[in-house]
Design an enzyme around this catalytic site. Sequence first.
Site, PDB file in Angstrom:
ATOM      1  N   HIS A 115       0.850  -1.189   0.000  1.00 13.93           N
ATOM      2  CA  HIS A 115       0.000   0.000   0.000  1.00 13.93           C
ATOM      3  C   HIS A 115       0.886   1.239   0.000  1.00 13.93           C
ATOM      4  CE1 HIS A 115      -3.531  -2.448   1.006  1.00 13.93           C
ATOM      5  NE2 HIS A 115      -2.700  -3.128   1.782  1.00 13.93           N
ATOM      6  N   GLY A 142      10.109 -22.336   8.062  1.00 15.01           N
ATOM      7  CA  GLY A 142       8.792 -22.125   8.647  1.00 15.01           C
ATOM      8  C   GLY A 142       8.578 -20.713   9.166  1.00 15.01           C
ATOM      9  N   SER A 160      13.952 -20.071   9.492  1.00 15.78           N
ATOM     10  CA  SER A 160      12.606 -19.971  10.058  1.00 15.78           C
ATOM     11  C   SER A 160      12.398 -18.619  10.727  1.00 15.78           C
ATOM     12  CB  SER A 160      12.387 -21.072  11.086  1.00 15.78           C
ATOM     13  OG  SER A 160      12.390 -22.325  10.455  1.00 15.78           O
ATOM     14  N   THR A 165      13.192  -8.491   3.574  1.00 14.74           N
ATOM     15  CA  THR A 165      12.778  -7.159   3.133  1.00 14.74           C
ATOM     16  C   THR A 165      13.506  -6.690   1.879  1.00 14.74           C
ATOM     17  OG1 THR A 165      14.438  -6.097   4.527  1.00 14.74           O
ATOM     18  CG2 THR A 165      12.263  -6.475   5.511  1.00 14.74           C
ATOM     19  N   LYS A 183      25.528 -17.061   6.168  1.00 13.57           N
ATOM     20  CA  LYS A 183      26.719 -17.695   5.597  1.00 13.57           C
ATOM     21  C   LYS A 183      26.494 -17.979   4.124  1.00 13.57           C
ATOM     22  CE  LYS A 183      25.871 -22.587   6.640  1.00 13.57           C
ATOM     23  NZ  LYS A 183      26.457 -23.765   7.251  1.00 13.57           N
TER      24      LYS A 183
END
Length: 190
Positions: A115, A142, A160, A165, A183
Amino acid sequence: MDTKMTEREKMTKGLMYDPGDEELCKGRTEARQLIHRFNNSMDKLERKDITKQLFGSTGEKIYLEPTLRVDYGYNIHVGENFYANFGAIFLDICPITIGKNAMLAPNVQLYSATHPIDPTERNSGLEFGKPITIGDNAWIGGGAIILPGVTLGDNVVVGSGAVVTRSFGSNVVIAGNPAKVIKEIPVKSE
C-alpha cells in the site's frame, strides 16, 4: 485505438489499481471457491488438479498441503518438484515466481501486495504491488515472510521466522528480522 489498461493489467504490472474493480472481485471469489475445495479435499490428486486450475503455471510434479491461501492464484508460477507445507499464503497481486526443486516450510507467507506510504494516497483505496521471484533449489523455513519486490537467487536457504525485506543473490543462508546473510553455501561441482 483505446489503450486504456484494465485494473487487472495495472495490478499485475505493479501500478496503482482499484481492488474493488468488478473483474478483480470476481477473480478473488473464483480463487476462494477453488481454495475452499482444495483445503477441504482429502484426495491429493484432486488437490493437485485444483492447484493446476488455480495457479498461472506449475511443473508436473508439485505437492501442496492444505491449508492454502491466495488472492487470485493466476499470478503464481511454480517450477517442477515444488512443495509447500501447511499454511502457505500467497498474496499474488503481482507475479510470484518460484523455480524448480523449491520447498516452503509451514506458514510461509509471500506478499507481493503493498500500500502507499502516504496516508492520503493510502486512504484513496488504491493499492499496488511488486513481484516476488525465488530461484531454483530454494528452501524457505517455517514462518518466513517474503515482502514485495524481493528476488532470491538459486540455492537460497531462508531461516525460520525470517522477514525478507530485500533481495539476495544465490548460494546464501539468510535469517533474522530483517533477514541478512548468515553464511555462504559452497556449491559442489558435478
